[in-house]
Design an enzyme around this catalytic site. Structure first.
Site, PDB file in Angstrom:
ATOM      1  N   HIS A 114       0.861  -1.220   0.128  1.00 20.20           N
ATOM      2  CA  HIS A 114      -0.118  -0.049  -0.038  1.00 20.20           C
ATOM      3  C   HIS A 114       0.941   1.106   0.028  1.00 20.20           C
ATOM      4  CE1 HIS A 114      -3.280   2.911   1.552  1.00 20.20           C
ATOM      5  NE2 HIS A 114      -2.188   3.263   2.004  1.00 20.20           N
ATOM      6  N   GLU A 115       1.801   1.278   0.876  1.00 12.43           N
ATOM      7  CA  GLU A 115       2.708   2.485   0.882  1.00 12.43           C
ATOM      8  C   GLU A 115       3.649   2.506  -0.369  1.00 12.43           C
ATOM      9  OE1 GLU A 115       2.583   4.497   3.130  1.00 12.43           O
ATOM     10  OE2 GLU A 115       1.141   3.328   4.418  1.00 12.43           O
TER      11      GLU A 115
END
Length: 420
Positions: free
Chosen positions: A277-278
């Protein structure tokens, strides 16, 4: 003066009552009927006690947020209308004949005033987080962070105040444009130094101890064409039970950071989803899009502050003890207008941020193809932080930079079904 102070106290009290009524009586945070019993329903992954505590804690924290936002504006207004701001300017002028030093002294007294008067509110917030076992910090450790906050903010803001007033005094009509132009390199400078200078003042950062996990995270980074050589771990368990991970900095100083609470409470697949996600933010250049958006808003905001300050000083300068925009006395008015404009624009900036977060979620699920890990990680994030899965509408609009957990889990479930 007494009339305006009485009015402001009355309207602030009325505002607090309306916020209390909305959060504690009017709004609901239950799960819509179609999602009851699904993985998005907190009753399926929280105990009865956790459900009760999450409702209580979230409602209290939301109430504190909404009542403390205008509290600082109120303090700045009182500082002006009582003449305390003018008195601080006189103190600074009596101390030095150099305007830059006068600015530093003036802002010190203003910062000290706001910090001391706001301290009880901050202490209450700390005690609430402590009582619900979100915060694990001792009072001495919390006070240490508060003191660091004061001096870091003071030093950075003093630079801004000195430059800002030099521009106002040198370019009275166009100061807002030159201030905006200077804010561009200053913003990039702060983003570059924050991971290596500012963040370590608060916590210890060190390479991830679990080398096997680090290899898997770096393999994901390599797959996404992200130039990362290390994953950093930070000892947040000394301060909180909440979970988090993030990418910070720009250029050579960019870092992938994992809270040790996240490492302790999530399994490997869940951590890899969070990391993907990051990485999605990096790949989709959300950091740079965010900078561009911030700079555009700040340009509009500085121009609006210039217009509003001149209008207010012309109409109510005698009441506020301000005779010119060039005076240090006017700086609380600048801060007050800045705070109002930031709050007023937060629904727009939050909506953009929520869109980016959903995009990063979708990137992560495409990268890992592990819906179960994604959903369970969101469930654990909710449980660890005692956060509401479906907060009230106004809370979402003004506070949430991420989609609600209900929204995140629901669209992951839908993606899972469509992938079959």
């Amino acid at each position: 003066m007494r009339k305006w102070i009485t009015r402001s106290i009355f309207f602030y009290f009325l505002y607090g009552l309306l916020v209390y009524w909305y959060l504690f009586f009017f709004s609901g945070s239950g799960v819509p009927a179609p999602y009851e019993g699904t993985s998005a329903d907190p009753s399926t992954f929280m105990s009865g006690r956790e459900l009760l505590l999450s409702q209580e804690y979230s409602t209290i924290k939301n109430f504190l947020y909404f009542v403390t936002i205008p509290f600082e504006w109120f303090l700045l207004f009182i500082c002006l209308i009582t003449g305390f701001s003018r008195k601080m300017q006189q103190w600074s002028e009596a101390t030095s004949k150099f305007f830059s030093l006068q600015s530093a002294i003036y802002f010190f007294w203003l910062s000290l005033f706001v910090t001391v008067v706001s301290f009880p509110v901050n202490w209450i917030s700390y005690q609430i987080s402590k009582s619900y076992q979100i915060t694990t910090q001792t009072f001495s450790a919390w006070m240490k962070d508060e003191i660091i906050d004061f001096w870091v903010n003071y030093l950075l803001m003093t630079i801004i105040v000195i430059v800002l007033y030099w521009l106002i005094r040198r370019f009275e009509k166009r100061w807002w444009l030159y201030a905006w132009l200077l804010s561009i390199p200053f913003s990039f400078f702060l983003m570059f130094v924050q991971p290596v200078i500012i963040d370590p003042l608060y916590n210890d950062f060190y390479p991830l101890k679990n080398k096997e996990l680090e290899e898997k995270i770096l393999a994901l980074a390599d797959e996404a064409n992200i130039p990362a050589n290390h994953v950093y771990e930070v000892n947040m368990s000394e301060k909180t039970n909440a979970l988090n991970a993030y990418v910070t900095g720009i250029g050579a100083n960019s870092r992938i950071v994992l809270w040790d609470t996240t490492l302790n409470r999530l399994d490997e697949d869940e951590i890899l989803f969070i990391m993907a996600h990051e990485m999605g933010h990096y790949v989709m250049k959300h950091i740079y899009i965010g900078i561009v958006g911030y700079l555009l808003l700040s340009l509009v905001g500085l121009y609006a502050i210039n217009v509003l300050m001149r209008f207010i000083i012309k109409r109510a300068g005698s009441l506020l003890k301000i005779s010119s925009i060039k005076e240090l006395t006017a700086f609380p008015l600048f801060l007050m207008l800045l705070g109002v404009l930031i709050f007023a624009s937060s629904p727009i900036s939050n909506a953009v941020a929520r869109y980016q977060e959903k995009s990063a979620d979708m990137y992560a699920i495409e990268m890992t193809n592990n819906h179960e890990a994604a959903i369970s990680s969101f469930q654990e994030l909710s449980r660890a932080g005692l956060s509401q899965v479906n907060p009230p509408a106004l809370v979402k609009i003004f506070r949430y930079t991420h989609p609600t957990m209900l929204e995140r889990i629901v669209y992951l479930e839908k993606h899972k079904e469509s992938a079959k």
